[in-house]
Write a protein that holds these residues in place. Structure first.
Motif, PDB file in Angstrom:
ATOM      1  N   PHE A 400    -134.786  32.539 -39.704  1.00  0.00           N
ATOM      2  CA  PHE A 400    -134.724  32.632 -38.249  1.00  0.00           C
ATOM      3  C   PHE A 400    -133.293  32.449 -37.747  1.00  0.00           C
ATOM      4  O   PHE A 400    -132.822  33.175 -36.867  1.00  0.00           O
ATOM      5  CB  PHE A 400    -135.636  31.576 -37.630  1.00  0.00           C
ATOM      6  N   LEU A 401    -132.580  31.474 -38.318  1.00  0.00           N
ATOM      7  CA  LEU A 401    -131.205  31.201 -37.892  1.00  0.00           C
ATOM      8  C   LEU A 401    -130.264  32.353 -38.236  1.00  0.00           C
ATOM      9  O   LEU A 401    -129.257  32.556 -37.552  1.00  0.00           O
ATOM     10  CB  LEU A 401    -130.705  29.908 -38.528  1.00  0.00           C
ATOM     11  N   GLU A 402    -130.582  33.107 -39.274  1.00  0.00           N
ATOM     12  CA  GLU A 402    -129.761  34.271 -39.611  1.00  0.00           C
ATOM     13  C   GLU A 402    -129.745  35.267 -38.461  1.00  0.00           C
ATOM     14  O   GLU A 402    -128.741  35.928 -38.201  1.00  0.00           O
ATOM     15  CB  GLU A 402    -130.317  34.950 -40.869  1.00  0.00           C
ATOM     16  N   ILE A 403    -130.869  35.380 -37.739  1.00  0.00           N
ATOM     17  CA  ILE A 403    -130.981  36.344 -36.649  1.00  0.00           C
ATOM     18  C   ILE A 403    -130.619  35.724 -35.298  1.00  0.00           C
ATOM     19  O   ILE A 403    -129.859  36.305 -34.521  1.00  0.00           O
ATOM     20  CB  ILE A 403    -132.412  36.915 -36.584  1.00  0.00           C
ATOM     21  N   ALA A 404    -131.171  34.543 -35.016  1.00  0.00           N
ATOM     22  CA  ALA A 404    -131.056  33.951 -33.676  1.00  0.00           C
ATOM     23  C   ALA A 404    -130.042  32.819 -33.594  1.00  0.00           C
ATOM     24  O   ALA A 404    -129.809  32.290 -32.506  1.00  0.00           O
ATOM     25  CB  ALA A 404    -132.425  33.437 -33.221  1.00  0.00           C
ATOM     26  N   GLY A 405    -129.452  32.419 -34.708  1.00  0.00           N
ATOM     27  CA  GLY A 405    -128.568  31.253 -34.701  1.00  0.00           C
ATOM     28  C   GLY A 405    -127.265  31.431 -33.961  1.00  0.00           C
ATOM     29  O   GLY A 405    -126.639  30.451 -33.541  1.00  0.00           O
ATOM     30  N   LYS A 406    -126.852  32.659 -33.761  1.00  0.00           N
ATOM     31  CA  LYS A 406    -125.531  32.906 -33.165  1.00  0.00           C
ATOM     32  C   LYS A 406    -125.446  32.493 -31.709  1.00  0.00           C
ATOM     33  O   LYS A 406    -124.356  32.200 -31.209  1.00  0.00           O
ATOM     34  CB  LYS A 406    -125.175  34.383 -33.325  1.00  0.00           C
ATOM     35  N   THR A 407    -126.566  32.471 -31.002  1.00  0.00           N
ATOM     36  CA  THR A 407    -126.536  32.102 -29.578  1.00  0.00           C
ATOM     37  C   THR A 407    -126.887  30.638 -29.341  1.00  0.00           C
ATOM     38  O   THR A 407    -126.721  30.150 -28.223  1.00  0.00           O
ATOM     39  CB  THR A 407    -127.530  32.968 -28.775  1.00  0.00           C
ATOM     40  N   LEU A 408    -127.370  29.936 -30.366  1.00  0.00           N
ATOM     41  CA  LEU A 408    -127.834  28.563 -30.186  1.00  0.00           C
ATOM     42  C   LEU A 408    -126.689  27.614 -29.876  1.00  0.00           C
ATOM     43  O   LEU A 408    -125.637  27.639 -30.525  1.00  0.00           O
ATOM     44  CB  LEU A 408    -128.565  28.087 -31.445  1.00  0.00           C
ATOM     45  N   GLU A 409    -126.918  26.763 -28.884  1.00  0.00           N
ATOM     46  CA  GLU A 409    -125.980  25.700 -28.539  1.00  0.00           C
ATOM     47  C   GLU A 409    -126.565  24.308 -28.803  1.00  0.00           C
ATOM     48  O   GLU A 409    -125.824  23.364 -29.026  1.00  0.00           O
ATOM     49  CB  GLU A 409    -125.579  25.820 -27.061  1.00  0.00           C
ATOM     50  N   GLU A 410    -127.882  24.208 -28.748  1.00  0.00           N
ATOM     51  CA  GLU A 410    -128.558  22.939 -29.036  1.00  0.00           C
ATOM     52  C   GLU A 410    -129.789  23.224 -29.887  1.00  0.00           C
ATOM     53  O   GLU A 410    -130.599  24.082 -29.555  1.00  0.00           O
ATOM     54  CB  GLU A 410    -128.968  22.236 -27.741  1.00  0.00           C
ATOM     55  N   LEU A 411    -129.917  22.473 -30.984  1.00  0.00           N
ATOM     56  CA  LEU A 411    -131.025  22.688 -31.914  1.00  0.00           C
ATOM     57  C   LEU A 411    -131.551  21.350 -32.407  1.00  0.00           C
ATOM     58  O   LEU A 411    -130.779  20.484 -32.818  1.00  0.00           O
ATOM     59  CB  LEU A 411    -130.553  23.526 -33.107  1.00  0.00           C
ATOM     60  N   SER A 412    -132.866  21.181 -32.359  1.00  0.00           N
ATOM     61  CA  SER A 412    -133.505  19.981 -32.901  1.00  0.00           C
ATOM     62  C   SER A 412    -134.455  20.370 -34.027  1.00  0.00           C
ATOM     63  O   SER A 412    -135.406  21.117 -33.825  1.00  0.00           O
ATOM     64  CB  SER A 412    -134.291  19.234 -31.812  1.00  0.00           C
ATOM     65  N   LEU A 413    -134.161  19.846 -35.216  1.00  0.00           N
ATOM     66  CA  LEU A 413    -135.028  20.006 -36.382  1.00  0.00           C
ATOM     67  C   LEU A 413    -135.549  18.641 -36.822  1.00  0.00           C
ATOM     68  O   LEU A 413    -135.933  18.454 -37.985  1.00  0.00           O
ATOM     69  CB  LEU A 413    -134.254  20.682 -37.521  1.00  0.00           C
ATOM     70  N   ASN A 414    -135.559  17.726 -35.892  1.00  0.00           N
ATOM     71  CA  ASN A 414    -135.974  16.345 -36.134  1.00  0.00           C
ATOM     72  C   ASN A 414    -137.348  16.286 -36.813  1.00  0.00           C
ATOM     73  O   ASN A 414    -138.302  16.894 -36.350  1.00  0.00           O
ATOM     74  CB  ASN A 414    -135.996  15.615 -34.786  1.00  0.00           C
ATOM     75  N   SER A 415    -137.428  15.536 -37.921  1.00  0.00           N
ATOM     76  CA  SER A 415    -138.705  15.249 -38.608  1.00  0.00           C
ATOM     77  C   SER A 415    -139.391  16.487 -39.173  1.00  0.00           C
ATOM     78  O   SER A 415    -140.603  16.494 -39.345  1.00  0.00           O
ATOM     79  CB  SER A 415    -139.666  14.513 -37.669  1.00  0.00           C
ATOM     80  N   ILE A 416    -138.632  17.533 -39.468  1.00  0.00           N
ATOM     81  CA  ILE A 416    -139.183  18.667 -40.210  1.00  0.00           C
ATOM     82  C   ILE A 416    -138.876  18.414 -41.683  1.00  0.00           C
ATOM     83  O   ILE A 416    -137.737  18.574 -42.131  1.00  0.00           O
ATOM     84  CB  ILE A 416    -138.600  20.003 -39.736  1.00  0.00           C
ATOM     85  N   ASP A 417    -139.865  18.013 -42.431  1.00  0.00           N
ATOM     86  CA  ASP A 417    -139.675  17.493 -43.786  1.00  0.00           C
ATOM     87  C   ASP A 417    -139.019  18.491 -44.725  1.00  0.00           C
ATOM     88  O   ASP A 417    -138.299  18.098 -45.650  1.00  0.00           O
ATOM     89  CB  ASP A 417    -141.022  17.060 -44.372  1.00  0.00           C
ATOM     90  N   LYS A 418    -139.263  19.790 -44.515  1.00  0.00           N
ATOM     91  CA  LYS A 418    -138.816  20.782 -45.489  1.00  0.00           C
ATOM     92  C   LYS A 418    -137.398  21.291 -45.232  1.00  0.00           C
ATOM     93  O   LYS A 418    -136.890  22.101 -46.022  1.00  0.00           O
ATOM     94  CB  LYS A 418    -139.800  21.956 -45.500  1.00  0.00           C
ATOM     95  N   VAL A 419    -136.764  20.858 -44.172  1.00  0.00           N
ATOM     96  CA  VAL A 419    -135.386  21.279 -43.904  1.00  0.00           C
ATOM     97  C   VAL A 419    -134.487  20.837 -45.054  1.00  0.00           C
ATOM     98  O   VAL A 419    -134.503  19.670 -45.455  1.00  0.00           O
ATOM     99  CB  VAL A 419    -134.884  20.683 -42.578  1.00  0.00           C
ATOM    100  N   GLY A 420    -133.720  21.790 -45.588  1.00  0.00           N
ATOM    101  CA  GLY A 420    -132.872  21.464 -46.733  1.00  0.00           C
ATOM    102  C   GLY A 420    -131.650  22.347 -46.825  1.00  0.00           C
ATOM    103  O   GLY A 420    -131.086  22.780 -45.814  1.00  0.00           O
ATOM    104  N   HIS A 421    -131.271  22.675 -48.057  1.00  0.00           N
ATOM    105  CA  HIS A 421    -130.002  23.355 -48.318  1.00  0.00           C
ATOM    106  C   HIS A 421    -129.952  24.750 -47.699  1.00  0.00           C
ATOM    107  O   HIS A 421    -128.907  25.175 -47.198  1.00  0.00           O
ATOM    108  CB  HIS A 421    -129.778  23.438 -49.827  1.00  0.00           C
ATOM    109  N   LEU A 422    -131.060  25.480 -47.707  1.00  0.00           N
ATOM    110  CA  LEU A 422    -131.056  26.836 -47.144  1.00  0.00           C
ATOM    111  C   LEU A 422    -130.772  26.807 -45.645  1.00  0.00           C
ATOM    112  O   LEU A 422    -130.005  27.628 -45.129  1.00  0.00           O
ATOM    113  CB  LEU A 422    -132.403  27.514 -47.411  1.00  0.00           C
ATOM    114  N   THR A 423    -131.391  25.857 -44.946  1.00  0.00           N
ATOM    115  CA  THR A 423    -131.123  25.711 -43.510  1.00  0.00           C
ATOM    116  C   THR A 423    -129.662  25.355 -43.273  1.00  0.00           C
ATOM    117  O   THR A 423    -129.025  25.881 -42.349  1.00  0.00           O
ATOM    118  CB  THR A 423    -132.037  24.637 -42.907  1.00  0.00           C
ATOM    119  N   ALA A 424    -129.133  24.452 -44.082  1.00  0.00           N
ATOM    120  CA  ALA A 424    -127.729  24.045 -43.932  1.00  0.00           C
ATOM    121  C   ALA A 424    -126.795  25.239 -44.109  1.00  0.00           C
ATOM    122  O   ALA A 424    -125.846  25.421 -43.332  1.00  0.00           O
ATOM    123  CB  ALA A 424    -127.394  22.945 -44.936  1.00  0.00           C
ATOM    124  N   MET A 425    -127.047  26.058 -45.118  1.00  0.00           N
ATOM    125  CA  MET A 425    -126.197  27.230 -45.339  1.00  0.00           C
ATOM    126  C   MET A 425    -126.296  28.221 -44.179  1.00  0.00           C
ATOM    127  O   MET A 425    -125.283  28.797 -43.757  1.00  0.00           O
ATOM    128  CB  MET A 425    -126.584  27.912 -46.652  1.00  0.00           C
TER     129      MET A 425
END
Length: 502
Positions: A400-425
């Motif tokens: 999702f961030l590959e497509i929509a991440g360019k316009t984001l100014e504020e993002l909350s991924l709080n308590s999403i257990d599966k967030v990891g290295h792919l999201t960071a990249m």
């Protein structure tokens, strides 16, 4: 090569602390440095700090290759977590093709003079005699601090209400009694009032107290554009009608947890502001008359922001009906804690509300990765996205961030257990405009992931890491992003930073 590494290591440990600038310069010359190189070092480093000369010396002359692994070992064995070790690691940056790689020094986060002043005023508000000449912004920051710390009192409230105030913003009125509310607000001059916020007001705002204060005969609220009375659980439809009876320019209203209000109350608002109201917050509203509320909501023709957070009985059918009728005007939609909504609602939102730039779908346990798939190619203006405590996968968020991440100014991924290295990249690659990121409770992230985010997301100013006990602050050392504010690491005072965020 290993022998050279050992020689360099023993040379490093045997070197004394050189404070003589001349001897350091001579040492560099003896190892083959040119005058230009020495001038460059002196211009960028403290001439009395021997480490800044020994490090490039080792980097340039005594280590030919395999520097990355060598300095990694030195980082962990010789000076773990020390600034010297981090600087050594920077000098051995494998991506640097220059002989001299000058690190950016780490800066301690020193409180600003404004923060120190506000802290003093927070603890000693009684001696303050007046607020004349103080900007609305500074009044609000001080008021927020007093509310958060529990130091708000009648004396300071009198100062806020004196004269012809344009902004009265109290985020916490729980300390006020009805008697005190009548005492302080009976004499309030409302003719210039533009913003009124009395949140967590509980039982102090009723139809009787409203009549005796804000809506008493002779008072005018003709300039009021923003009204927030969140938590007024004793306010009924008649009291709301009385409160807005002298308002003509309202654009924003927050009725969060005003549980005695019904669809009739929304109809009263729509009668006066159906063609002008831009933002409506009815979090935790009474949904007994679902059809009546839906009909009333459709009467707000210019509504751009709608918050329905915490309405647990909200259904997919309700969302479908409203979104198909009015979704094209929406720029902000908050559905936090609407736990019965499914991917069906998300599909209609994606299809009919493509102008959204603020979207909050926190804590909606029935959503799956399919929802992010619906959003991926439809939201082109999204600036704020909150996904707190959902079940999305690391792969889906990254895609999702590959497509929509360019316009984001504020993002909350709080308590999403599966967030990891792919999201960071994906964040590091695409979120160039991101200034606020909440990764609290994301315990699959490691220091290397945060280092990647911090080094690439150069617009980042606030990073929340509450509950990430697996992280240290090592990822910050040597970072070029010196403006970033970290909330939640063991080494950061959490609350003192939160007070000044808004």
């Amino acid at each position: 090569m290993e022998q050279k590494h050992q020689q360099a290591c023993s040379s490093f440990s045997a070197i004394p602390s050189y404070y003589d600038v001349a001897s350091n310069i001579q040492r560099l010359k003896n190892h083959g440095y040119t005058n230009d190189e020495i001038s460059f070092i002196i211009a960028n480093q403290n001439p009395r700090d021997y480490v800044t000369y020994i490090e490039p010396l080792i980097r340039k002359r005594e280590i030919v290759d395999d520097t990355h692994s060598y300095y990694q070992r030195l980082l962990h064995q010789k000076a773990r977590d020390s600034s010297e070790a981090i600087n050594l690691y920077n000098f051995a940056d494998p991506d640097s093709h220059s002989n001299l790689y000058i690190p950016i020094s780490t800066k301690s986060l020193v409180p600003s003079l404004r923060e120190l002043t506000l802290n003093v005023l927070d603890k000693h508000s009684y001696p303050v005699a007046l607020l004349a000449g103080v900007s609305n912004e500074q009044k609000q920051r001080l008021t927020n601090l007093l509310c958060y710390s529990g130091e708000m009192n009648g004396h300071f409230l009198e100062l806020l209400l004196s004269g012809f105030p344009t902004h009265i913003q109290l985020r916490d009125c729980s300390w006020l009694t009805k008697v005190e509310f009548l005492k302080y607000f009976e004499t309030l001059v409302t003719s210039e009032l533009e913003v009124l916020q009395l949140d967590k007001c509980g039982s102090i705002i009723t139809d009787e107290t409203v009549y005796d204060t804000l809506a008493k005969p002779g008072n005018s609220l003709s300039k009021l554009t923003s009204l927030s009375i969140a938590g007024a659980y004793d306010l009924n439809n008649e009291g709301l009608e009385l409160l807005v009876s002298s308002v003509t320019a309202l654009r924003y209203i927050n009725l969060t947890k005003c549980v005695r209000l019904t669809a009739t109350g929304l109809d009263i608002l729509a009668d006066s502001f159906g063609s002008t109201l831009k933002e409506l917050y009815i979090d935790g509203f009474n949904l007994i008359n679902t059809k009546g509320i839906l009909k009333a909501l459709k009467r707000f023709k210019q509504l751009q922001v709608l918050s329905l957070a915490g309405i647990r009985d909200l259904s997919d059918a309700f969302i479908k009906d409203y979104i198909m009728a009015c979704g094209r005007n929406l720029k902000g939609l908050v559905l936090k804690d609407c736990v019965n909504l499914t991917n069906v609602s998300m599909r209609f939102i994606a299809d009919f509300s493509r102008r959204l730039n603020v979207f909050d779908i926190s804590n909606m346990c029935k959503l799956t990765d399919s929802s992010l798939g619906y959003f991926m190619n439809r939201f082109r203006q999204l600036s704020t996205l909150k996904l707190y405590r959902n079940l999305f996968s690391d792969e889906a968020i990254a895609a999702f961030l590959e497509i929509a991440g360019k316009t984001l100014e504020e993002l909350s991924l709080n308590s999403i257990d599966k967030v990891g290295h792919l999201t960071a990249m994906s964040l590091a690659k695409n979120a160039k405009n991101l200034h606020t990121l909440d990764l609290s409770q994301c315990r699959n992230l490691r220091d290397r992931d945060l280092a990647l985010i911090v080094s690439r997301c150069l617009s980042l100013r606030t990073l929340k890491l509450v509950g990430c006990s697996q992280l240290t602050d090592v990822f910050l050392r040597g970072s070029s992003n010196s403006e970033i504010r970290i909330i939640g690491l063991k080494s950061t005072p959490i609350w003192s930073k939160i007070f000044f965020m808004n």
